[in-house]
Scaffold this motif. Structure first.
Motif, mmCIF file in Angstrom:
data_model
loop_
_atom_site.group_PDB
_atom_site.id
_atom_site.type_symbol
_atom_site.label_atom_id
_atom_site.label_comp_id
_atom_site.label_asym_id
_atom_site.label_seq_id
_atom_site.Cartn_x
_atom_site.Cartn_y
_atom_site.Cartn_z
ATOM 1 N N LEU A 30 0.826 -1.205 0.000
ATOM 2 C CA LEU A 30 0.000 0.000 0.000
ATOM 3 C C LEU A 30 0.860 1.254 0.000
ATOM 4 C CD1 LEU A 30 -2.911 -0.977 2.422
ATOM 5 C CD2 LEU A 30 -2.810 -1.137 -0.067
ATOM 6 N N ARG A 31 2.014 1.199 0.657
ATOM 7 C CA ARG A 31 2.919 2.356 0.622
ATOM 8 C C ARG A 31 3.406 2.628 -0.799
ATOM 9 N NH1 ARG A 31 4.666 0.969 5.892
ATOM 10 N NH2 ARG A 31 6.198 -0.518 5.089
ATOM 11 N N ALA A 32 3.484 1.583 -1.620
ATOM 12 C CA ALA A 32 3.965 1.734 -2.999
ATOM 13 C C ALA A 32 2.985 2.515 -3.877
ATOM 14 C CB ALA A 32 4.236 0.366 -3.621
ATOM 15 N N VAL A 33 1.722 2.662 -3.426
ATOM 16 C CA VAL A 33 0.743 3.452 -4.198
ATOM 17 C C VAL A 33 0.244 4.655 -3.393
ATOM 18 C CG1 VAL A 33 -0.005 1.497 -5.606
ATOM 19 C CG2 VAL A 33 -1.208 1.983 -3.456
ATOM 20 N N HIS A 34 0.922 4.953 -2.298
ATOM 21 C CA HIS A 34 0.455 6.004 -1.391
ATOM 22 C C HIS A 34 1.028 7.358 -1.800
ATOM 23 C CE1 HIS A 34 0.470 7.927 2.860
ATOM 24 N NE2 HIS A 34 -0.670 8.170 2.259
ATOM 25 N N LYS A 228 7.188 10.100 -10.644
ATOM 26 C CA LYS A 228 7.968 9.960 -9.404
ATOM 27 C C LYS A 228 7.304 9.059 -8.364
ATOM 28 C CE LYS A 228 11.262 13.775 -9.290
ATOM 29 N NZ LYS A 228 11.605 15.095 -8.747
ATOM 30 N N PRO A 229 5.976 9.124 -8.179
ATOM 31 C CA PRO A 229 5.373 8.227 -7.180
ATOM 32 C C PRO A 229 5.647 6.747 -7.446
ATOM 33 C CG PRO A 229 3.804 9.930 -7.807
ATOM 34 C CD PRO A 229 4.977 10.055 -8.740
ATOM 35 N N SER A 230 5.837 6.384 -8.720
ATOM 36 C CA SER A 230 6.041 4.964 -9.047
ATOM 37 C C SER A 230 7.400 4.454 -8.583
ATOM 38 C CB SER A 230 5.880 4.735 -10.555
ATOM 39 O OG SER A 230 7.008 5.181 -11.272
ATOM 40 N N SER A 251 2.005 2.026 -19.303
ATOM 41 C CA SER A 251 1.748 1.121 -18.182
ATOM 42 C C SER A 251 3.087 0.639 -17.645
ATOM 43 C CB SER A 251 0.911 -0.081 -18.632
ATOM 44 O OG SER A 251 1.066 -1.168 -17.725
ATOM 45 N N LEU A 252 3.306 0.854 -16.343
ATOM 46 C CA LEU A 252 4.481 0.318 -15.652
ATOM 47 C C LEU A 252 3.980 -0.707 -14.644
ATOM 48 C CD1 LEU A 252 6.287 3.710 -14.892
ATOM 49 C CD2 LEU A 252 6.974 2.045 -16.626
ATOM 50 N N GLN A 253 4.271 -1.973 -14.899
ATOM 51 C CA GLN A 253 3.802 -3.025 -13.995
ATOM 52 C C GLN A 253 5.005 -3.604 -13.250
ATOM 53 O OE1 GLN A 253 2.223 -7.037 -15.266
ATOM 54 N NE2 GLN A 253 0.306 -6.149 -14.537
ATOM 55 N N TYR A 254 4.985 -3.450 -11.939
ATOM 56 C CA TYR A 254 6.103 -3.878 -11.105
ATOM 57 C C TYR A 254 5.786 -5.214 -10.441
ATOM 58 C CZ TYR A 254 7.549 0.992 -11.594
ATOM 59 O OH TYR A 254 7.922 2.221 -12.098
ATOM 60 N N MET A 255 6.706 -6.174 -10.576
ATOM 61 C CA MET A 255 6.557 -7.457 -9.904
ATOM 62 C C MET A 255 7.313 -7.398 -8.585
ATOM 63 S SD MET A 255 7.337 -11.247 -11.411
ATOM 64 C CE MET A 255 8.877 -11.711 -10.658
ATOM 65 N N ILE A 256 6.592 -7.626 -7.495
ATOM 66 C CA ILE A 256 7.156 -7.489 -6.150
ATOM 67 C C ILE A 256 7.068 -8.827 -5.423
ATOM 68 C CG2 ILE A 256 6.889 -6.321 -3.919
ATOM 69 C CD1 ILE A 256 5.726 -3.922 -5.496
ATOM 70 N N ARG A 257 8.201 -9.271 -4.889
ATOM 71 C CA ARG A 257 8.242 -10.532 -4.133
ATOM 72 C C ARG A 257 8.350 -10.198 -2.654
ATOM 73 N NH1 ARG A 257 11.902 -12.789 -6.894
ATOM 74 N NH2 ARG A 257 10.680 -14.263 -8.102
ATOM 75 N N ASN A 258 7.413 -10.686 -1.842
ATOM 76 C CA ASN A 258 7.447 -10.351 -0.422
ATOM 77 C C ASN A 258 8.425 -11.256 0.337
ATOM 78 O OD1 ASN A 258 6.130 -12.784 0.241
ATOM 79 N ND2 ASN A 258 4.123 -11.836 0.432
ATOM 80 N N GLU A 259 8.493 -11.079 1.651
ATOM 81 C CA GLU A 259 9.481 -11.804 2.465
ATOM 82 C C GLU A 259 9.288 -13.316 2.399
ATOM 83 O OE1 GLU A 259 8.863 -10.223 6.341
ATOM 84 O OE2 GLU A 259 9.184 -8.167 5.706
ATOM 85 N N TYR A 268 1.216 1.117 -12.523
ATOM 86 C CA TYR A 268 0.977 2.548 -12.702
ATOM 87 C C TYR A 268 0.594 2.794 -14.157
ATOM 88 C CZ TYR A 268 2.696 4.343 -8.205
ATOM 89 O OH TYR A 268 2.835 4.660 -6.874
ATOM 90 N N TYR A 269 -0.472 3.570 -14.359
ATOM 91 C CA TYR A 269 -0.845 4.041 -15.690
ATOM 92 C C TYR A 269 -0.606 5.547 -15.741
ATOM 93 C CZ TYR A 269 -3.504 -0.339 -16.167
ATOM 94 O OH TYR A 269 -3.883 -1.662 -16.224
ATOM 95 N N CYS A 270 -0.039 6.012 -16.842
ATOM 96 C CA CYS A 270 0.256 7.441 -16.970
ATOM 97 C C CYS A 270 -0.064 7.903 -18.384
ATOM 98 C CB CYS A 270 1.730 7.705 -16.645
ATOM 99 S SG CYS A 270 2.182 9.452 -16.638
ATOM 100 N N CYS A 271 -0.741 9.047 -18.485
ATOM 101 C CA CYS A 271 -1.052 9.565 -19.822
ATOM 102 C C CYS A 271 0.137 10.373 -20.340
ATOM 103 C CB CYS A 271 -2.309 10.420 -19.798
ATOM 104 S SG CYS A 271 -2.198 11.889 -18.778
ATOM 105 N N PRO A 272 0.321 10.430 -21.663
ATOM 106 C CA PRO A 272 1.442 11.197 -22.220
ATOM 107 C C PRO A 272 1.227 12.688 -22.008
ATOM 108 C CG PRO A 272 0.003 10.394 -23.979
ATOM 109 C CD PRO A 272 -0.497 9.783 -22.714
ATOM 110 N N ASP A 273 2.307 13.448 -22.075
ATOM 111 C CA ASP A 273 2.253 14.890 -21.885
ATOM 112 C C ASP A 273 1.680 15.544 -23.135
ATOM 113 O OD1 ASP A 273 2.539 17.465 -21.131
ATOM 114 O OD2 ASP A 273 4.713 17.433 -20.853
ATOM 115 N N GLU A 274 0.467 16.059 -23.024
ATOM 116 C CA GLU A 274 -0.221 16.629 -24.196
ATOM 117 C C GLU A 274 0.361 17.979 -24.602
ATOM 118 O OE1 GLU A 274 -4.268 16.733 -23.030
ATOM 119 O OE2 GLU A 274 -4.544 14.567 -23.207
#
Length: 281
Positions: A30-34, A228-230, A251-259, A268-274
């Protein structure tokens, strides 16, 4: 786990119940999207999705599959509510963020449905804390419609490659330019900051490149303030999938392995700079 044996209180049955032996698995994701105070939560039989948006330009999703939980039960097809993510994280870490070796905070999460609070039962070292967090009417969220058939280019990198890029490129730049091409430079990240232009190229046969599927040359720019949040998710991840569609949506999809070695995803989805014209590219 003591909390899993706890009977539900009298009243309406819960539409969502979930238990975790280690609440840190949830709080770190949750901190990763906060990056905003509020989030919308979606629970289905497949697991929990937590979505955060900002300015209708960027959306982050944390996916916690049902298998991650020791218990996960949803009584409706979809259970949806909006919640203050900052408060939720404070509650999940109420015993502190760094537990003693061999100890962890057990979590049982319960929700009765629309208008009811989200109930958290947290236990560590025999001490149980109960938190009630008010829920709100969920917002209507953007649908980036990022189905696989609309993806033009897709690259999978080891995360250390992208971490290196964010440390080496000039972050005084307002935009990050991403170029993908079937030919050289293949995959290029560029910034345009106070010290001038900087470019970082990744050949398709790079040791950091796990997959390279490029159908056409694309150059798009994205506001660094939105990306930056990503970096929170990037810091936790081992691999990242970078996809673009024909309109340049990213689309930036991060694969995270827990302990425990379990795999979760943050996207993360981001629109291009118009503001950028074709002539400038």
């Amino acid at each position: 786990m003591p909390l899993s044996a706890q009977p539900p209180a009298s009243g309406e049955p819960y539409v969502l119940t979930a238990s975790l032996d280690n609440a840190r698995h949830l709080s770190s994701l949750l901190r990763a999207v906060h990056f905003r105070d509020h989030a919308t939560c979606f629970a289905t039989a497949n697991g929990l999705r937590v979505t955060v948006e900002d300015a209708k330009c960027i959306q982050a999703n944390a996916f916690i599959q049902a298998e991650i939980f020791q218990e996960f039960a949803v009584q409706e097809e979809t259970v949806t509510f909006r919640i203050n993510l900052s408060v939720l994280l404070d509650c999940l870490t109420i015993f502190g963020t760094s537990s003693l070796p061999g100890t962890s905070t057990a979590l049982r999460m319960c929700y009765r449905g629309y208008g009811c609070p989200l109930m958290l039962f947290l236990e560590e070292g025999g001490v149980v804390t109960v938190c009630k967090i008010n829920t709100q009417e969920p917002d209507e969220l953007l649908d980036f419609d990022f189905c696989s058939t609309k993806v033009v280019n897709k690259i999978i990198l080891q995360s250390e490659g992208l971490r290196e890029a964010f440390s080496e490129l000039d972050m005084t730049s307002e935009v990050l330019q991403i170029t993908t091409s079937p030919d050289k430079p293949y995959f290029r990240l560029s910034t345009f900051g106070n010290a001038g232009s900087a470019h970082l190229d990744y050949p398709r046969d790079s040791d950091l490149m796990e997959a390279f599927h490029c159908n056409q040359t694309q150059t798009n720019r994205y506001k660094i303030s939105l990306l930056k949040p990503s970096t929170k998710a990037l810091a936790l991840s081992c691999k990242v999938s970078i996809r673009t569609d024909a309109q340049g949506f990213l689309s930036l999809q991060y694969m995270i392995r827990n302990e425990d070695g379990q795999i979760c995803f943050v996207e993360y989805y981001c629109c291009p700079d118009e503001d950028i014209t074709e002539a400038e590219l």
